[in-house]
Every structure is written in C-alpha cells, then in structure tokens.
Design an enzyme around this catalytic site. Structure first.
Site, PDB file in Angstrom:
ATOM      1  N   ARG A  64     -67.916  -0.780  -6.857  1.00  0.00           N
ATOM      2  CA  ARG A  64     -67.340  -1.729  -7.819  1.00  0.00           C
ATOM      3  C   ARG A  64     -67.524  -3.166  -7.308  1.00  0.00           C
ATOM      4  O   ARG A  64     -67.530  -4.110  -8.083  1.00  0.00           O
ATOM      5  CB  ARG A  64     -65.857  -1.427  -8.079  1.00  0.00           C
ATOM      6  CG  ARG A  64     -65.217  -2.388  -9.085  1.00  0.00           C
ATOM      7  CD  ARG A  64     -63.958  -1.818  -9.759  1.00  0.00           C
ATOM      8  NE  ARG A  64     -63.047  -1.169  -8.839  1.00  0.00           N
ATOM      9  CZ  ARG A  64     -62.284  -1.808  -7.944  1.00  0.00           C
ATOM     10  NH1 ARG A  64     -62.301  -3.131  -7.869  1.00  0.00           N
ATOM     11  NH2 ARG A  64     -61.500  -1.134  -7.148  1.00  0.00           N
ATOM     12  N   TYR A 117     -72.585 -13.186 -32.647  1.00  0.00           N
ATOM     13  CA  TYR A 117     -72.596 -11.726 -32.655  1.00  0.00           C
ATOM     14  C   TYR A 117     -71.217 -11.189 -33.074  1.00  0.00           C
ATOM     15  O   TYR A 117     -70.186 -11.721 -32.645  1.00  0.00           O
ATOM     16  CB  TYR A 117     -72.971 -11.235 -31.253  1.00  0.00           C
ATOM     17  CG  TYR A 117     -73.058  -9.747 -31.143  1.00  0.00           C
ATOM     18  CD1 TYR A 117     -74.118  -9.058 -31.708  1.00  0.00           C
ATOM     19  CD2 TYR A 117     -72.068  -9.028 -30.503  1.00  0.00           C
ATOM     20  CE1 TYR A 117     -74.186  -7.685 -31.630  1.00  0.00           C
ATOM     21  CE2 TYR A 117     -72.136  -7.641 -30.416  1.00  0.00           C
ATOM     22  CZ  TYR A 117     -73.199  -6.978 -30.977  1.00  0.00           C
ATOM     23  OH  TYR A 117     -73.266  -5.612 -30.896  1.00  0.00           O
ATOM     24  N   ASP A 200     -75.478 -17.687 -25.458  1.00  0.00           N
ATOM     25  CA  ASP A 200     -75.906 -16.296 -25.578  1.00  0.00           C
ATOM     26  C   ASP A 200     -77.420 -16.341 -25.792  1.00  0.00           C
ATOM     27  O   ASP A 200     -77.893 -16.725 -26.860  1.00  0.00           O
ATOM     28  CB  ASP A 200     -75.186 -15.619 -26.757  1.00  0.00           C
ATOM     29  CG  ASP A 200     -75.555 -14.140 -26.886  1.00  0.00           C
ATOM     30  OD1 ASP A 200     -76.691 -13.773 -26.507  1.00  0.00           O
ATOM     31  OD2 ASP A 200     -74.720 -13.353 -27.371  1.00  0.00           O
ATOM     32  N   LYS A 225     -80.950  -5.471 -25.049  1.00  0.00           N
ATOM     33  CA  LYS A 225     -82.030  -5.903 -25.939  1.00  0.00           C
ATOM     34  C   LYS A 225     -83.327  -6.092 -25.133  1.00  0.00           C
ATOM     35  O   LYS A 225     -83.800  -5.134 -24.564  1.00  0.00           O
ATOM     36  CB  LYS A 225     -81.588  -7.153 -26.698  1.00  0.00           C
ATOM     37  CG  LYS A 225     -80.154  -7.043 -27.266  1.00  0.00           C
ATOM     38  CD  LYS A 225     -79.982  -5.954 -28.318  1.00  0.00           C
ATOM     39  CE  LYS A 225     -78.526  -5.594 -28.617  1.00  0.00           C
ATOM     40  NZ  LYS A 225     -77.648  -6.701 -28.958  1.00  0.00           N
TER      41      LYS A 225
HETATM   42  C1  LIG Z   1     -76.233  -6.923 -28.933  1.00  0.00           C
HETATM   43  C2  LIG Z   1     -75.732  -8.301 -28.740  1.00  0.00           C
HETATM   44  C3  LIG Z   1     -74.541  -8.558 -28.040  1.00  0.00           C
HETATM   45  C4  LIG Z   1     -73.664  -7.448 -27.502  1.00  0.00           C
HETATM   46  O1  LIG Z   1     -74.270  -6.748 -26.468  1.00  0.00           O
HETATM   47  P1  LIG Z   1     -73.943  -5.214 -26.101  1.00  0.00           P
HETATM   48  O2  LIG Z   1     -74.907  -4.936 -25.005  1.00  0.00           O
HETATM   49  O3  LIG Z   1     -74.140  -4.398 -27.323  1.00  0.00           O
HETATM   50  O4  LIG Z   1     -72.524  -5.189 -25.637  1.00  0.00           O
HETATM   51  C5  LIG Z   1     -74.189  -9.868 -27.870  1.00  0.00           C
HETATM   52  N1  LIG Z   1     -74.916 -10.887 -28.356  1.00  0.00           N
HETATM   53  C6  LIG Z   1     -76.060 -10.676 -29.040  1.00  0.00           C
HETATM   54  C7  LIG Z   1     -76.836 -11.832 -29.558  1.00  0.00           C
HETATM   55  C8  LIG Z   1     -76.496  -9.375 -29.256  1.00  0.00           C
HETATM   56  O5  LIG Z   1     -77.619  -9.173 -29.960  1.00  0.00           O
END
Ligand SMILES: *Cc1c(COP(=O)(O)O)cnc(C)c1O
Length: 413
Positions: A64, A117, A200, A225
C-alpha cells in the site's frame, strides 16, 4: 533520450530479478527486511521522522506504501511530461478525487469547466458540498473576462483554491486556454496560497498536450484510456512536481486507493506501445473525419483536425496548445436520436461502448449515455443533442473503419 526509447527499460534493474528482461509482477503484500535496523530505517523515512542520509533511498515496506511495479511505472509515466513524479491509482476517479480531497478545504471555491467527466461532475456537485466546498462552472468559449466576471460576482474570489478543467471538452472537442487558466489562478493567488491548476489530460495526453508546460500543477489521467489502451484495465495517474505528488501519495497511502501490482504491470506493458498506438489512432481519425465531412447524411463533424485558419481564435489555440488533433471525434447525423441509433445499431466492426483511447474503435451516444446525467437544457446549450455520435478511433485499418461507418450510415432511412 525520448520517452518512447525508455519505456522498455527505465527504472528497472534486471540483476535484481534473476536477469529477467521484463519487470516481473511483484504480486506481494509485504517485503522482508534484511534486519530490524533496516526495517527501522525504512519506517523513519516513510513517516518522515528524519531526513534521508546522502544516497539513502526508502526501501520496500508494504504494497500500500510502495511496490516495484508501481514505482517503475510512475517513473516512466512522469518521463512523458518531464515531471518530477507521478502517482498511480486503481482508477481515474480515485486519481481525481484524491487530488481534490488533499488540496481543498471547507470554505474553498473550486472553479471547473463544464462539461467534465460524469463521475467528476457528480463528486464536485454532490460529495464536496457536504464538506463545505463550493464550486463555480464556466463553459468552453467563455472568455477570460467573462470567467473573471463570474468569479467576482460569486463573491468568493478570495477563496478560490483550485481550477479543474478538461480540454478538449468531451464530446464536442471545444478548447480551453490553459494559459488563461493559469492567469486566473495567478490573479487570485496570494503569498500564502497558490491557486492550483489541475487538468484532466485523458483525452490528449501525454503525447499531444502538456499541461505542466502551461503552468498546471497537476496533469491527471484516467489510465483506463490511452495509457492502458487495450480496454482491459481500470487505472488512473496524477503527474506533477515531486512536492505536490508527495502529498498525493501520502493521502493515497491512507485512502488505500493505489493501483495493485497486476494493474501496474499491465500499464508497464501498455506504455511500450503508447506512442505508436496513439499516432496510428490519430492518423486514422484524420482520415475518418475528412471522409465524414463530405457525407450527405452527416450534418457536422467535431474534430480538431478540421479547424481552419478562418476559425480564428479556436484554430490559434489548437495550434498553440496541441501537437495533434487526436483520435476522438464526434459528428451529428442528419435527423435526431432515431437516426443516430440506427447508425449505432448497424455498426459491425466498431463496438457500441463507452470509454475511449483503446486499440479498437468505439462508438457511443453522448446525450443518452456518457452525458445522460447533464441537465437537458445545459446539454442542449453545449451542443450535445440526440443526433450526436462520438467515436474513439482505434488502430484498425482506416479503410475498414470507414467502410463500417459507410454501411451503417446507409442504413439510416
Ligand atoms: C474515463 C474518464 C475518467 C474516469 O476514469 P476511470 O478510470 O473510469 O475511473 C475521468 N476523466 C475522463 C476524461 C475520462 O474519460
């Protein structure tokens, strides 16, 4: 060296793992100390009880707190943005929420772009207010002056603690000027308090947008992604200076939302092909966008690669802030939800699924899927209507992707 040259080796010493060329999966919860004295020294550093001696590094204690798969992965992700450090998480949401929980306090104001998101939006609007954290939204295309005006009118400018933006905006690819965001942050910063800028960077990073170069404090990822890129892992990452990531990692230790060794190993493998995947996806997306633009059943295509000098400010910003138009595009079919659904239900190669950035092409319907939670009037205002389809372009042969789109468009009656 360039990051793509280092993705196979950086931070890994084969001699520590029986000469294995690849980093093994350290699927272990705890690590054996050589002596009690060593264990004591590791804990002194982990708890910050004393400064490290020269050349002394913190040893492995417990997964952890630290694990080789995660440490090596973090070193490699940081290379892409020439950042001090990186912290990896078990999801993009945990990366985002940990940053907000660590750096926001009751009474603070959080300025955010809209839409963000869905999960992030929910956390900001329904969870943070329970802790007395206020939010203020602005839309893409609002000018610096309009946003400043909003902040002044809210009467909470002196409490602005963080700016959180997503650019390009999903799914319309509208852009937000990061230099302006930094300027707004600086305007409300004081000697005691720097207004933090978090981006982000899931849509365009780490290849095509470098938020830290524009003065952002955090570049945050859903590693699910592009970083992961194979639709087989959920993960997240926060990239920034050593000092700032240290605070993120400390809270991560107590929330316990670090990625596991297996997730770390999968991402290490993914990073080796990150650049070639993303570049091929962007090449394919450009071909698809140009083809769609001329189709009689398509009303409008939202793709950065279609911006022209005549688009003025938006084009200038694209050229300034990005090195590629990326591999995400949306388009409006002529008609509405019925026509969009006919198209989506007829795809054969492209999968009907949310998520993005993976090797396979994906299609979805923002108004009823990823953005179903957005207030309908606000959604309309943003241009997310029933006729809009979003595509995440993969690495398939572009001719096959286009042929699939073509046959699906033909079914619209
Ligand atoms: C998918 C996504 C998230 C969330 O991510 P997870 O890995 O599903 O928790 C946040 N911001 C954007 C732009 C995303 O496409």
């Amino acid at each position: 060296m360039h990051p793509e040259s280092l993705m196979m080796s950086y931070g890994y010493k084969p001699e520590l793992s029986e000469g294995a060329i690849k980093c093994p999966i350290f699927q272990t919860s705890t690590f054996v100390f050589k002596s009690a004295e060593e264990g004591k020294a590791f804990f002194e550093l982990a708890y910050g009880l004393r400064a490290p001696h020269e050349k002394e590094e913190m040893g492995l204690i417990y997964s952890r707190i630290n694990n080789p798969d995660l440490e090596i992965l973090e070193g490699r992700i940081a290379l892409w943005e020439k950042a001090g450090d990186c912290a990896v998480f078990e999801s993009g949401m945990s990366a985002i929420t940990t940053v907000m929980l660590e750096f926001l306090q009751p009474g603070d104001l959080l300025l955010t772009s809209s839409p963000v998101y869905g999960g992030t939006d929910h956390f900001i609007k329904h969870f943070l207010p329970k802790f007395g954290i206020n939010f203020l939204e602005f839309k893409p295309h609002e000018t610096y002056d309009q946003i400043m005006d909003r902040i002044e009118k809210s009467g909470m400018g002196d409490r602005l603690a963080m700016i959180f933006v997503e650019t390009p905006a999903n799914p319309t690819n509208a852009l937000i000027d990061l230099a302006d965001m930094r300027k707004i942050g600086d305007h409300f910063s004081t000697e005691e308090k720097r207004v933090l800028l978090a981006v982000d960077n899931t849509y365009m990073g780490p290849l095509w947008q470098k938020p830290l170069d524009w003065g952002a404090d955090f570049s945050i990822y859903s590693a699910t992604k592009y970083l992961g890129g194979h639709s087989d892992v959920i993960a997240g990452a926060v990239v920034g200076s050593t000092e700032i990531v240290k605070r993120v990692k400390t809270l991560r230790t107590f929330l316990g939302n670090m990625a596991g060794p297996w997730t770390g190993w999968l991402l290490l493998r993914s990073l080796e092909t990150l650049k070639i995947r993303m570049e091929e996806q962007a090449r394919n997306a450009q071909k698809v966008a140009h083809w769609l633009e001329n189709h009689p059943k398509v009303e409008k295509v939202f793709y950065l690669g279609l911006l022209k000098p005549e688009d003025g400010e938006e084009y200038e910003l694209f050229k300034r802030q990005y090195t590629s138009p990326g591999a995400m595009l949306s388009f409006d079919v002529k008609g509405g939800e019925t026509e969009a659904f006919q198209f989506l239900n007829s795809l054969k190669l492209i999968h009907l699924a949310v998520s993005l950035g993976s090797t396979e092409s994906l299609a979805q319907h923002p108004a009823t899927m990823t953005h179903a939670g957005v207030d309908p009037a606000h959604r309309e205002e943003l241009g997310i209507t029933g006729k809009m389809v979003r595509l995440s372009i993969g690495v398939e042969n572009h001719e096959d992707i286009i042929r699939d789109i073509e046959q699906a468009l033909e079914t619209i009656g």
